[in-house]
Each structure stands twice: as C-alpha cells, then as structure tokens.
Scaffold this active site. Structure first.
Site, short mmCIF file in Angstrom:
data_model
loop_
_atom_site.label_atom_id
_atom_site.label_comp_id
_atom_site.label_asym_id
_atom_site.label_seq_id
_atom_site.Cartn_x
_atom_site.Cartn_y
_atom_site.Cartn_z
N HIS A 117 0.84 -1.20 0.00
CA HIS A 117 0.00 0.00 0.00
C HIS A 117 0.87 1.25 0.00
O HIS A 117 1.85 1.33 0.74
CB HIS A 117 -0.91 0.02 1.24
CG HIS A 117 -1.52 1.36 1.52
ND1 HIS A 117 -1.07 2.19 2.53
CD2 HIS A 117 -2.52 2.03 0.89
CE1 HIS A 117 -1.80 3.30 2.52
NE2 HIS A 117 -2.68 3.23 1.54
N SER A 118 0.54 2.21 -0.83
CA SER A 118 1.20 3.51 -0.86
C SER A 118 2.72 3.35 -0.94
O SER A 118 3.22 2.66 -1.82
CB SER A 118 0.78 4.32 0.38
OG SER A 118 1.19 5.65 0.29
#
Length: 239
Positions: free
Chosen positions: A79-80
């Site tokens: 994520h991210s």
C-alpha cells in the site's frame, strides 16, 4: 491437504501491521493466510530501534525474510509507499512471488526516490496534518472520526533513510510476476495514462501484466472500505 495462499501485507508510510487489522479477519475467512508486516522503525510499541538508522535495504529485507519463511504460493501486497518496497522484494524473489498487488501505489524504477527533498539530517517524516495530506493528494475519504483518531494515535514518523533512499531493482524476471493494481483515490482510466515511467512518478507499472481493479474511496482503503478491500485481495490471490 490444501495449502493456503500466503498474503504478505505491507503498509505505507507511518503505518505498522496493525493497519490491516480490519482486513485480516475477512481474508482468513476466505481461506487465504494473511501476514501483516510491521517494517523496521514503524512499530509504535518498539523503543529499541533507532528510526534514524533504518534503511530501504532494511525494509526490503524485512519483506523477503517473511517470503523466505513461507511455504506455498506467496502474494505480496503493498500500500502507498509500501508498494515500492514490494516492487524491490519482487525483484529479489521473482521465483517465489506469484503475484504482486499494489493498493493505490505501484512498483518504482531503479534509482527512484520517494522523498527527494528530505534533508539529509532529518531522522524521519512525521504524519502531516489531515489538511496537509489532503492538499498533497492523499484523500481521507471514507475514514470516520474513530478511524482518524486511531490512525493519528498509532502513526510513527517514517524513517528518513527509507524515504530518501533510492529504489534498487535490476532482475528482469520481476516483469514476469503479474500485477493487480487496486485503484482507490485515482480511477484506473486515469492511472492507465500514467504508467510509463519517468518523472514525476517513476513507475514501472506499464512494463507488467496488469489487472486493474477500481475501488473508489480515499488513499487508505484498509480504514475506509476494509471489507471490500479484503474481497479484492482474495480475488487477486486466487487469480
């Protein structure tokens, strides 16, 4: 005996493995085995690690160590800012990772730096204000007040050496590992126009076999739509 697919969950900046708490039960119920990762320097309860001494190599090694300890199919989820770490882990273990899933993120090209302007003496990046995050394009849509309070309470300054360290990838076999791109704050029709690398994004996404999945919400779907994110991850794990 059926071997469960192993799903290694790597969170983004400021977050530990706790960020996946609302996603994990649905993954287990669906028959995949989640392994939330707290990267070095990001454990809110760890007082023994000096965040200023943590490097990108430490983060990548933390993920590959998890991969090396698992049997059966391994799917990496980033994520991210964790997406860049997953991209490097795929580069190190292309023969062990069956699929990589990027949640509002993507793999970065060799030499890319996430925080190019971070001063060399900055030990870390504290969690900005909600207003600063929104202004930078990191949408908080869908997170209620309790979720924001938990986020703020448990967030840890992201190690500076990781943020300003260059991504290192070199094994062309990484492009053989298929990808699922989970599009949350940016729709897939827009992301498809931004996948060819170079500044300012430096992504390699366009060089992979990519399945795009739209999950409209903010930048942190594990907080805003955890059940729906779990369903997307299960589908990716079974692809």
């Amino acid at each position: 005996m059926t071997t469960r697919t192993q799903l290694v969950l790597v969170p983004g900046f400021w977050l530990g493995g706790w960020a996946w708490d609302d996603v994990v039960p649905a993954l287990r119920a669906a028959g995949v085995e989640p392994h939330p990762v707290t990267l070095p320097g990001l454990d809110p309860d760890d007082r023994g690690t000096d965040p200023a001494a943590v490097t990108r190599a430490d983060h990548v090694r933390a993920v590959t160590d998890v991969v090396d300890a698992l049997d059966g199919d391994v799917v990496l989820v980033g994520h991210s800012g964790g997406g860049a770490v997953v991209g490097e882990a795929v580069d190190r273990r292309p023969d062990r990772v069956r699929r990589a899933v990027y949640v509002d993120s993507g793999p970065l090209e060799d030499g890319a730096v996430l925080a190019l302007d971070l001063p060399a003496d900055a030990p870390g990046i504290p969690l900005p204000s909600w207003e600063e995050l929104a202004a930078a394009g990191s949408s908080l849509d869908g997170i209620d007040a309790d979720g924001l309070a938990r986020f703020r309470a448990r967030a840890v300054p992201h190690p500076g050496g990781v943020a300003r360290g260059a991504v290192h990838v070199s094994d062309p076999r990484r492009f053989d590992v298929p990808v699922t791109a989970v599009c949350t704050s940016l729709p897939s029709e827009v992301l498809r126009t931004m996948v060819d690398g170079g500044p300012p994004l430096h992504t390699e996404l366009g060089r992979y076999d990519v399945t795009y999945v739209d999950l409209p919400t903010g930048h942190w779907p594990m907080f805003s739509r955890p059940g729906d994110l779990a369903a997307v991850l299960v589908d990716a794990a079974r692809a």
